[in-house]
Design a protein around this motif. Structure first.
Motif, PDB file in Angstrom:
ATOM      1  N   ASP A 137      16.864  52.584  13.323  1.00 21.23           N
ATOM      2  CA  ASP A 137      16.795  53.990  12.926  1.00 21.23           C
ATOM      3  C   ASP A 137      17.321  54.203  11.505  1.00 21.23           C
ATOM      4  N   ASP A 138      18.106  53.234  11.003  1.00 24.44           N
ATOM      5  CA  ASP A 138      18.650  53.352   9.651  1.00 24.44           C
ATOM      6  C   ASP A 138      17.649  52.942   8.570  1.00 24.44           C
ATOM      7  N   VAL A 139      16.502  52.406   9.005  1.00 24.38           N
ATOM      8  CA  VAL A 139      15.505  51.940   8.039  1.00 24.38           C
ATOM      9  C   VAL A 139      14.684  53.150   7.550  1.00 24.38           C
ATOM     10  N   PRO A 140      14.544  53.294   6.223  1.00 24.58           N
ATOM     11  CA  PRO A 140      13.745  54.422   5.708  1.00 24.58           C
ATOM     12  C   PRO A 140      12.245  54.170   5.857  1.00 24.58           C
ATOM     13  N   TRP A 141      11.754  54.314   7.098  1.00 23.26           N
ATOM     14  CA  TRP A 141      10.348  54.023   7.393  1.00 23.26           C
ATOM     15  C   TRP A 141       9.424  54.975   6.651  1.00 23.26           C
ATOM     16  N   ARG A 142       8.304  54.430   6.175  1.00 29.55           N
ATOM     17  CA  ARG A 142       7.241  55.265   5.613  1.00 29.55           C
ATOM     18  C   ARG A 142       6.014  55.099   6.491  1.00 29.55           C
ATOM     19  N   ARG A 143       5.349  56.212   6.781  1.00 25.73           N
ATOM     20  CA  ARG A 143       4.161  56.150   7.610  1.00 25.73           C
ATOM     21  C   ARG A 143       3.021  55.542   6.804  1.00 25.73           C
ATOM     22  N   ALA A 144       2.368  54.534   7.377  1.00 28.49           N
ATOM     23  CA  ALA A 144       1.288  53.850   6.670  1.00 28.49           C
ATOM     24  C   ALA A 144      -0.070  54.251   7.230  1.00 28.49           C
ATOM     25  N   ALA A 145      -0.116  54.484   8.524  1.00 26.50           N
ATOM     26  CA  ALA A 145      -1.358  54.816   9.231  1.00 26.50           C
ATOM     27  C   ALA A 145      -0.901  55.328  10.590  1.00 26.50           C
ATOM     28  N   PRO A 146      -1.821  55.901  11.393  1.00 28.65           N
ATOM     29  CA  PRO A 146      -1.384  56.357  12.711  1.00 28.65           C
ATOM     30  C   PRO A 146      -0.739  55.222  13.506  1.00 28.65           C
TER      31      PRO A 146
ATOM     32  N   VAL B 211       1.659  53.240  12.604  1.00 30.53           N
ATOM     33  CA  VAL B 211       2.143  52.119  11.788  1.00 30.53           C
ATOM     34  C   VAL B 211       3.068  52.644  10.684  1.00 30.53           C
ATOM     35  N   TRP B 212       4.276  52.068  10.619  1.00 27.33           N
ATOM     36  CA  TRP B 212       5.230  52.421   9.576  1.00 27.33           C
ATOM     37  C   TRP B 212       5.633  51.145   8.847  1.00 27.33           C
ATOM     38  N   HIS B 213       6.053  51.311   7.610  1.00 28.73           N
ATOM     39  CA  HIS B 213       6.511  50.116   6.898  1.00 28.73           C
ATOM     40  C   HIS B 213       7.655  50.472   5.967  1.00 28.73           C
ATOM     41  N   CYS B 214       8.336  49.453   5.511  1.00 25.92           N
ATOM     42  CA  CYS B 214       9.423  49.644   4.554  1.00 25.92           C
ATOM     43  C   CYS B 214       9.448  48.426   3.640  1.00 25.92           C
ATOM     44  N   PRO B 215       8.886  48.573   2.431  1.00 30.59           N
ATOM     45  CA  PRO B 215       8.873  47.433   1.508  1.00 30.59           C
ATOM     46  C   PRO B 215      10.296  47.081   1.086  1.00 30.59           C
ATOM     47  N   ILE B 216      10.584  45.795   1.021  1.00 26.09           N
ATOM     48  CA  ILE B 216      11.898  45.322   0.586  1.00 26.09           C
ATOM     49  C   ILE B 216      11.753  44.806  -0.841  1.00 26.09           C
ATOM     50  N   GLU B 217      12.571  45.336  -1.705  1.00 28.41           N
ATOM     51  CA  GLU B 217      12.461  44.969  -3.112  1.00 28.41           C
ATOM     52  C   GLU B 217      12.910  43.527  -3.341  1.00 28.41           C
ATOM     53  N   LEU B 218      12.118  42.792  -4.100  1.00 28.17           N
ATOM     54  CA  LEU B 218      12.471  41.414  -4.445  1.00 28.17           C
ATOM     55  C   LEU B 218      13.115  41.399  -5.834  1.00 28.17           C
TER      56      LEU B 218
ATOM     57  N   LEU C 197       7.820  46.041   9.204  1.00 32.54           N
ATOM     58  CA  LEU C 197       6.683  46.738   9.793  1.00 32.54           C
ATOM     59  C   LEU C 197       7.067  47.228  11.179  1.00 32.54           C
ATOM     60  N   LYS C 198       6.691  48.455  11.475  1.00 34.62           N
ATOM     61  CA  LYS C 198       6.928  48.987  12.816  1.00 34.62           C
ATOM     62  C   LYS C 198       5.594  49.467  13.349  1.00 34.62           C
TER      63      LYS C 198
ATOM     64  N   CYS D 119       6.362  46.972  18.358  1.00 40.22           N
ATOM     65  CA  CYS D 119       6.836  45.785  17.663  1.00 40.22           C
ATOM     66  C   CYS D 119       7.446  46.149  16.312  1.00 40.22           C
ATOM     67  N   ILE D 120       8.597  45.554  16.025  1.00 38.67           N
ATOM     68  CA  ILE D 120       9.181  45.673  14.691  1.00 38.67           C
ATOM     69  C   ILE D 120       9.335  44.264  14.156  1.00 38.67           C
ATOM     70  N   CYS D 121       8.807  44.023  12.971  1.00 37.22           N
ATOM     71  CA  CYS D 121       8.929  42.671  12.428  1.00 37.22           C
ATOM     72  C   CYS D 121       9.195  42.672  10.934  1.00 37.22           C
ATOM     73  N   LEU D 122       9.611  41.518  10.464  1.00 35.88           N
ATOM     74  CA  LEU D 122       9.830  41.284   9.047  1.00 35.88           C
ATOM     75  C   LEU D 122       8.717  40.351   8.598  1.00 35.88           C
ATOM     76  N   ALA D 123       7.901  40.813   7.645  1.00 38.37           N
ATOM     77  CA  ALA D 123       6.741  40.027   7.233  1.00 38.37           C
ATOM     78  C   ALA D 123       6.833  39.698   5.754  1.00 38.37           C
ATOM     79  N   ALA D 124       6.562  38.444   5.440  1.00 40.66           N
ATOM     80  CA  ALA D 124       6.579  38.015   4.043  1.00 40.66           C
ATOM     81  C   ALA D 124       5.311  37.261   3.727  1.00 40.66           C
ATOM     82  N   SER D 125       4.807  37.439   2.520  1.00 39.86           N
ATOM     83  CA  SER D 125       3.697  36.611   2.090  1.00 39.86           C
ATOM     84  C   SER D 125       3.897  36.265   0.627  1.00 39.86           C
ATOM     85  N   ASP D 126       3.315  35.139   0.219  1.00 34.87           N
ATOM     86  CA  ASP D 126       3.392  34.818  -1.208  1.00 34.87           C
ATOM     87  C   ASP D 126       2.200  35.438  -1.929  1.00 34.87           C
ATOM     88  N   ALA D 127       1.352  36.141  -1.174  1.00 31.88           N
ATOM     89  CA  ALA D 127       0.262  36.929  -1.749  1.00 31.88           C
ATOM     90  C   ALA D 127       0.057  38.119  -0.821  1.00 31.88           C
ATOM     91  N   ARG D 128      -0.691  39.114  -1.251  1.00 32.07           N
ATOM     92  CA  ARG D 128      -0.906  40.271  -0.380  1.00 32.07           C
ATOM     93  C   ARG D 128      -2.000  39.987   0.637  1.00 32.07           C
TER      94      ARG D 128
END
Ligand SMILES: [Zn+2]
Length: 209
Positions: free
Chosen positions: A97-106, A108-115, A126-127, A183-192
């Motif tokens: 609940d402390d994550v500043p989720w942004r709505r991406a689609a119906p 689906v929420w996401h929160c980009p983590i700054e690198l 991703l939620k 589902c809540i997960c942490l997703a990483a890619s070296d490309a989009r």
């Protein structure tokens, strides 16, 4: 926590060599902090690395006992939260609940983590609401997804808390969130990731995926 999906050898090897892009390394260290099996595997890779390194050394330093596995110890220690962005820190401790989720689609929420400045790739939380199907998509590079809460299923099985999906180039999948818990997960890619299909085209500009 019963973990059934692990990091693959290539990922452990690049982790051991310290050559992993920042986004992927964040997921790897998060999985290692909960997975004794991968910690052990990593240690094995690091030992092989030490042996090769010793063999290549022209003159061994006298009187110094080689600290085999010391590097693995450092890598495999549970992640130190000190330098982690607040949202990631909160999520890794189950404070979703402390994550500043942004709505991406119906559903689906996401929160980009700054690198770090200049780091390539993408790291985000991703939620996905219960039963929501993500569009089928492929991946331009390597991708790692760690389940933090709930579960999802795709062509490769069901991924629960602690499980990691280690997807290589040209793998396509269509994940569906657990019908009861989502589902809540942490997703990483070296490309989009690149999404396919109609819904994907709608989702992509919204999600920034
Ligand atoms: Zn593992």
């Amino acid at each position: 926590m019963k973990i059934t999906h692990h990091l693959d050898d290539a990922t452990l090897m690049s982790c051991s060599a310290g050559s992993q892009p920042e986004a992927l390394a964040a997921v790897v260290s998060s999985h290692l902090s909960v997975c004794p099996r991968c910690r052990l595997e990593l240690k094995r890779h690091a030992l092989i690395g030490e042996v090769l390194f010793e063999a290549l050394k022209p003159e061994p330093v006298s009187g110094e006992v080689p600290q085999a596995g010391a590097r693995a110890e450092t890598i495999s220690a549970p992640a130190d939260d000190g330098g982690l962005p607040a949202a990631l820190q909160a999520a890794l401790h189950g404070r979703f609940d402390d994550v500043p989720w942004r709505r991406a689609a119906p559903g689906v929420w996401h929160c980009p983590i700054e690198l770090s400045p200049g780091a390539k790739g993408d790291l985000r939380l991703l939620k996905v609401a219960p039963g929501i199907k993500l569009p089928e998509h492929g991946h331009g590079g390597s991708e790692l997804t760690l389940v933090l809460d709930g579960a999802y299923s795709d062509e490769f099985g069901t991924f629960r808390r602690g499980d990691v999906a280690d997807l290589g180039d040209d793998v396509e999948h269509r994940p569906v969130a657990d019908p009861e818990h989502g589902c809540i997960c942490l997703a990483a890619s070296d490309a989009r990731p690149r999404f396919k299909g109609m819904f994907a085209r709608l989702l992509q500009p919204l999600a920034g995926l």
